[in-house]
Write an enzyme that holds these catalytic residues in place. Structure first.
Site, PDB file in Angstrom:
ATOM      1  N   GLU A 443      -1.028 -16.089  10.066  1.00 38.94           N
ATOM      2  CA  GLU A 443      -2.438 -16.152  10.550  1.00 38.94           C
ATOM      3  C   GLU A 443      -3.754 -16.661   9.678  1.00 38.94           C
ATOM      4  OE1 GLU A 443      -2.136 -16.249  13.421  1.00 38.94           O
ATOM      5  OE2 GLU A 443      -0.307 -14.788  13.557  1.00 38.94           O
ATOM      6  N   GLY A 444      -3.144 -17.534   8.745  1.00 38.03           N
ATOM      7  CA  GLY A 444      -3.944 -17.990   7.608  1.00 38.03           C
ATOM      8  C   GLY A 444      -3.655 -17.366   6.336  1.00 38.03           C
TER       9      GLY A 444
END
Length: 596
Positions: A443-444
């Site tokens: 998610e990053g």
């Protein structure tokens, strides 16, 4: 051998004593009837589901993993996962915070946050199957057409179907502007989508009847880069006009990733071959819709590490009280035993208290942020919604990166408490370490979160969001600074607040000359601001605990000990972090690439 007890007492303290959450809910018409008894009852039942249904299949699921049938492309989850999911659906848990218009219970997201912390403690790999459905639900709720909402939201709400997000491709992860998956428009308004996606959590499984994939792809005339990305719904099974399931769509699992952890969750390589999809939102505007899902996922990932921190701490404490090794340096403590329990040793206590402080600090920050999310989404006052949205935007990267970094440290410390036994599978501790490691990546990555915080959320608006949070800190310092018994908390909090202001201005000035200065300082900067949020919330908790420490409830005594440990042993890390951030770009970039 491992155990898990839902931390209901600390959740109740944070919800009711620290934040007085029911007063906030009374301002929101949709939640005005929520009272403390209802909140506590929901969480108590949620805790039972987590500890009695999910926790017993955590270790076995890790050992067994998922199985792919390469002929049918079907994936079987570990034994017990499908049955647990059926109980989850039967109990109405997927609908907890969903819109009543689509069959949801309409309860605050704050309850869902606490419920999911317990699910993650009990079994992170299992929790990822329904967890991503919430993000898919939110994206479609915000950007779907009326027809798409009517088709998909009731099934996602009930849990009959699950959802995923399909972003990453073999050649591109964070840089989505490089993606190549193609979407060809058809005469009937649908699209034929072809490409490959990797690292898709819960991309294929046997828990639910259908899987709703949200897929990023490019239209034929799309501009290059991130401005040419569109979002599509691509279900595993096509959906007939009457809502029944139709033919198998052209999307399947080509392989499962062999991973360090979360073995019980199917991390799939997804192949799309003329898969039928429908456009979500406007053409070439897919990232805006997907970011609704990604931001929900970032809060969820922070929650995953919070859950692992708590369960690792609980097991490490139980072991430290039972395991006897050597004598205390100051003399024997357990005179009836041949050695003392290892909890008497200072460094063992340091590791345990580090995990405990990270769990309690993370819980307070996560709940604080999700209360803000409830206000952002549902408060009747537009100004309140806007203020809450700014604060949630500021705190989201901190929750994702700071709590997951802390989770990695905490689970590692807790494994260390077990010594050699911690490295052995049967004790369960090494699984928590392996499972926690992914949370810092997806998610990053946490570096991406740091760049988002410093570059976009702070420097991008000239410090507006940070200043508003800093004002809250300053007001609390001014109000409580007159109390002598609060000085040990107020003084370091005030000092750090001033240092964050100065550090932000210094980095901002450097960045005007060379934007790479942001990249050099961002990771250290996020951790400093993370400590500012913890110190603020811990100081607020200290005020309550001081006022109630003579009540006879040992909870408040323990809370004060934990907070004092945090201020004495963990907060001083900020001095090194600030010095690192100030050292700037030159030490990182001076060496010629050829010398590496």
């Amino acid at each position: 051998m491992a155990k898990y007890t839902p931390p209901l007492r600390d959740m109740q303290f944070v919800l009711h004593e620290l934040f007085d959450v029911t007063s906030t809910f009374k301002e929101i018409p949709a939640y005005a009837e929520m009272d403390a008894d209802t909140i506590n009852a929901v969480l108590e039942e949620g805790g039972k589901f987590a500890s009695e249904v999910l926790f017993p299949i955590n270790s076995s699921g890790d050992k067994q993993g998922c199985t792919l049938d390469k002929v049918t492309h079907e994936v079987k989850a570990p034994d017990g996962f499908k049955e647990a999911y059926a109980q989850y659906v039967e109990g109405g848990w997927p609908a907890l915070s969903c819109d009543p218009a689509y069959g949801g219970q309409g309860l605050p997201h704050t309850l869902n946050q606490c419920f999911y912390e317990m699910l993650n403690s009990a079994n992170q790999a299992w929790t990822m199957y329904p967890g991503l459905s919430h993000g898919a639900y939110e994206a479609l709720h915000a950007h779907g057409t009326d027809e798409q909402k009517a088709t998909y939201l009731p099934k996602l709400t009930s849990g009959e179907w699950t959802g995923t997000m399909c972003l990453t491709e073999p050649h591109c992860g964070t840089d989505l502007g490089l993606l190549r998956t193609k979407a060809e428009p058809q005469a009937d308004g649908t699209y034929k989508i072809t490409g490959q996606k990797i690292f898709i959590s819960a991309g294929e499984h046997d828990l639910a009847a259908n899987i709703v994939h949200l897929v990023l792809a490019r239209l034929p005339d799309a501009p290059a880069g991130s401005k040419g990305i569109s979002l599509f719904i691509v279900p595993k099974f096509l959906v007939n006009a009457d809502g029944s399931l139709g033919a198998r769509n052209g999307i399947h699992c080509g392989a499962l990733e062999h991973k360090m952890g979360i073995h019980g969750n199917a991390t799939a390589q997804m192949v799309l071959e003329d898969a039928v999809g429908t456009l979500v939102g406007q053409p070439n505007k897919g990232l805006a819709a997907m970011f609704v899902m990604m931001n929900a996922a970032r809060l969820g990932v922070g929650n995953q590490s919070l859950g692992l921190t708590e369960v690792a701490y609980q097991n490490a404490v139980a072991y430290a009280k039972d395991r006897i090794q050597m004598r205390a340096l100051s003399g024997p403590k357990a005179l009836d035993k041949p050695a003392d329990p290892i909890i008497v040793h200072p460094d063992v206590r340091k590791m345990l208290l580090t995990a405990r402080a990270f769990a309690e600090g993370g819980r307070a920050l996560a709940i604080y942020t999700v209360i803000g999310l409830d206000k952002e989404l549902n408060h009747p006052d537009e100004e309140v919604r806007a203020e809450a949205a700014d604060e949630v935007a500021l705190l989201t990267p901190i929750i994702k990166a700071f709590i997951t970094d802390n989770g990695w440290l905490a689970t590692s410390h807790c494994m260390q408490v077990f010594g050699g036994h911690g490295y052995i599978h049967e004790w369960g501790m090494e699984q928590y370490v392996r499972d926690a490691r992914i949370n810092m990546i997806y998610e990053g990555t946490n570096t991406i979160q740091s760049l988002d915080l410093l570059g976009r959320k702070v420097l991008g608006d000239n410090g507006k969001k940070l200043k508003k949070f800093g004002k809250k800190v300053a007001e609390f310092v001014e109000e409580e600074g007159v109390r002598e018994d609060m000085q040990e908390f107020i003084n370091p909090l005030a000092d750090l607040g001033e240092k964050v202001t100065k550090l932000t201005m210094e980095i901002g000035m450097k960045a005007m000359g060379n934007p790479d200065e942001v990249g050099a300082a961002a990771v250290d900067y996020l951790r400093v601001v993370g400590h500012l949020t913890f110190a603020y919330l811990f100081a607020r908790q200290a005020k309550i605990a001081l006022d109630k420490q003579n009540s006879g409830d040992p909870f408040y005594t323990a809370k004060l000990h934990t907070i004092r440990f945090y201020f004495a042993k963990l907060l001083p890390e900020t001095a090194t972090l600030i010095r690192n951030a100030r050292s700037g770009l030159q030490p990182l970039m001076a060496m010629d690439e050829a010398l590496f």
